[in-house]
Write an enzyme that holds these catalytic residues in place. Structure first.
Site, short mmCIF file in Angstrom:
data_model
loop_
_atom_site.label_atom_id
_atom_site.label_comp_id
_atom_site.label_asym_id
_atom_site.label_seq_id
_atom_site.Cartn_x
_atom_site.Cartn_y
_atom_site.Cartn_z
N ASP A 112 138.67 7.18 62.86
CA ASP A 112 139.21 8.48 63.27
C ASP A 112 140.71 8.52 63.00
O ASP A 112 141.41 7.53 63.17
CB ASP A 112 138.94 8.70 64.76
CG ASP A 112 139.03 10.16 65.15
OD1 ASP A 112 139.27 11.01 64.27
OD2 ASP A 112 138.85 10.45 66.35
N HIS A 143 132.52 17.80 57.85
CA HIS A 143 133.52 17.89 58.91
C HIS A 143 134.92 17.73 58.34
O HIS A 143 135.85 18.46 58.70
CB HIS A 143 133.24 16.82 59.97
CG HIS A 143 134.33 16.68 60.98
ND1 HIS A 143 134.55 17.62 61.97
CD2 HIS A 143 135.29 15.72 61.16
CE1 HIS A 143 135.58 17.24 62.72
NE2 HIS A 143 136.04 16.10 62.24
#
Length: 337
Positions: free
Chosen positions: A156, A227
């Site tokens: 992330d 995404h």
């Protein structure tokens, strides 16, 4: 942007650029009505820097920091008639399948350190000082998960700006609120069983990156944007408009709770808002981010992060706060080169 514009940004920015930490606490509070509560909050705003110093001195290698964000309604109470241009409550988003709710939030304390006991102690002392002037809306304790991965197994924050790109992404460049930042927080919980039932290839297609080595995938021409692509905002020339993310996993396996706390700092609030709109509504409309089939947003709040000088001015009663704040170093942190 001309680099000379950033030379005019005050250097007393809060520590929005603190490095990825091993521990974090995200504390959102709602301030009670009345002048007594407001006066207590002013006192706390003026004391935050000293609290960070006092706790952080116990282990200088612990890299303790605290960023203070202030919501639109509280800002109007503390500084009537002088609100940052883009500051407003989080706007709820209703997509064809999933929604992003707007939840209360007057104050955000983003605590980070290399040791969980340091964030714990700073939070304890902050809440002791606040007393009954505010109530806790949300308290989330985050942790670093292996090599900066989320609980879905993917790295992330890969697209975060670094070096000279960081202030352009995270800080307001000019105007009365130069050096400040907008910050949006959302708490997402994951359907781990549903995610685990997908093949690795399907997971990678949804995320737009490979799972093992974090290589970006090209989904040009694909019927469904990933995404990664939906969360990428470009300017009129095709350049990417970045934000600074400091997301952290959180969870309680015994309670079946697994999630990601999203926190994004930006000098332009509309960039984060457009990113979320693309995710929940879709591009084209209806082609929403399929990650949302496995990640549900529970909260959504927006805050403004003032500079250290602004924060000190807010800590003073209105008559005193009307005087121009002097340059100071409160110890909350400053933007590094």
């Amino acid at each position: 942007m001309d680099q000379r514009a950033w030379e005019r940004v005050p250097i007393e920015a809060q520590s929005v650029d603190a490095p990825l930490s091993r521990a974090a606490v995200f504390l959102v509070l709602e301030v009670r009505e009345g002048e007594a509560a407001l006066a207590q909050i002013r006192e706390v705003l003026g004391a935050v820097g000293d609290l960070v110093k006092n706790v952080g001195f116990r282990d200088l290698g612990g890299r303790l920091s605290c960023v203070v964000g202030i919501g639109a309604e509280l800002w109007d109470r503390l500084s009537p008639g002088a609100r940052p241009a883009e500051l407003h409550p989080f706007t709820p988003i209703r997509g064809p399948v999933h929604s992003a709710p707007s939840t209360p939030g007057d104050l955000l304390f983003h605590l980070r350190a290399e040791r969980e006991d340091m964030t714990f102690e700073l939070e304890r002392q902050l809440l002791d000082q606040i007393g009954d002037a505010a109530r806790v809306i949300d308290e989330t304790v985050g942790f670093r998960y292996f090599d900066a991965r989320d609980l879905l197994g993917f790295v992330d924050g890969t697209a975060n700006p670094v070096g000279a790109e960081l202030p352009e992404a995270a800080l307001i460049a000019d105007g009365d609120f130069a050096g400040g930042s907008y910050v949006v927080v959302q708490k997402y919980v994951h359907d781990m069983a549903g995610w685990a039932a997908l093949s690795t290839e399907r997971q990678e297609a949804i995320m737009g990156r490979t799972k093992l080595d974090n290589i970006e995938l090209d989904d040009d021409g694909a019927p469904q944007l990933s995404h990664k692509s939906l969360a990428t905002i470009e300017d009129e020339t095709g350049g990417e408009l970045a934000i600074l993310r400091d997301n952290m996993p959180f969870g309680r396996p015994g309670a079946g709770e697994f999630g990601t706390y999203f926190i994004g700092y930006a000098g332009r609030l509309w960039v984060i808002e457009q990113m979320l709109e693309r995710m929940f509504v879709g591009v084209p409309e209806g082609a929403y981010d399929r990650l949302l089939d496995f990640s549900t947003a529970l909260t959504g709040s927006t805050f403004f992060v003032p500079t250290v000088a602004m924060l000190e001015a807010l800590a003073e009663p209105p008559a005193a706060a009307a005087q121009p704040p002097a340059d100071s170093s409160l110890g909350i942190g400053s933007l590094r080169d």
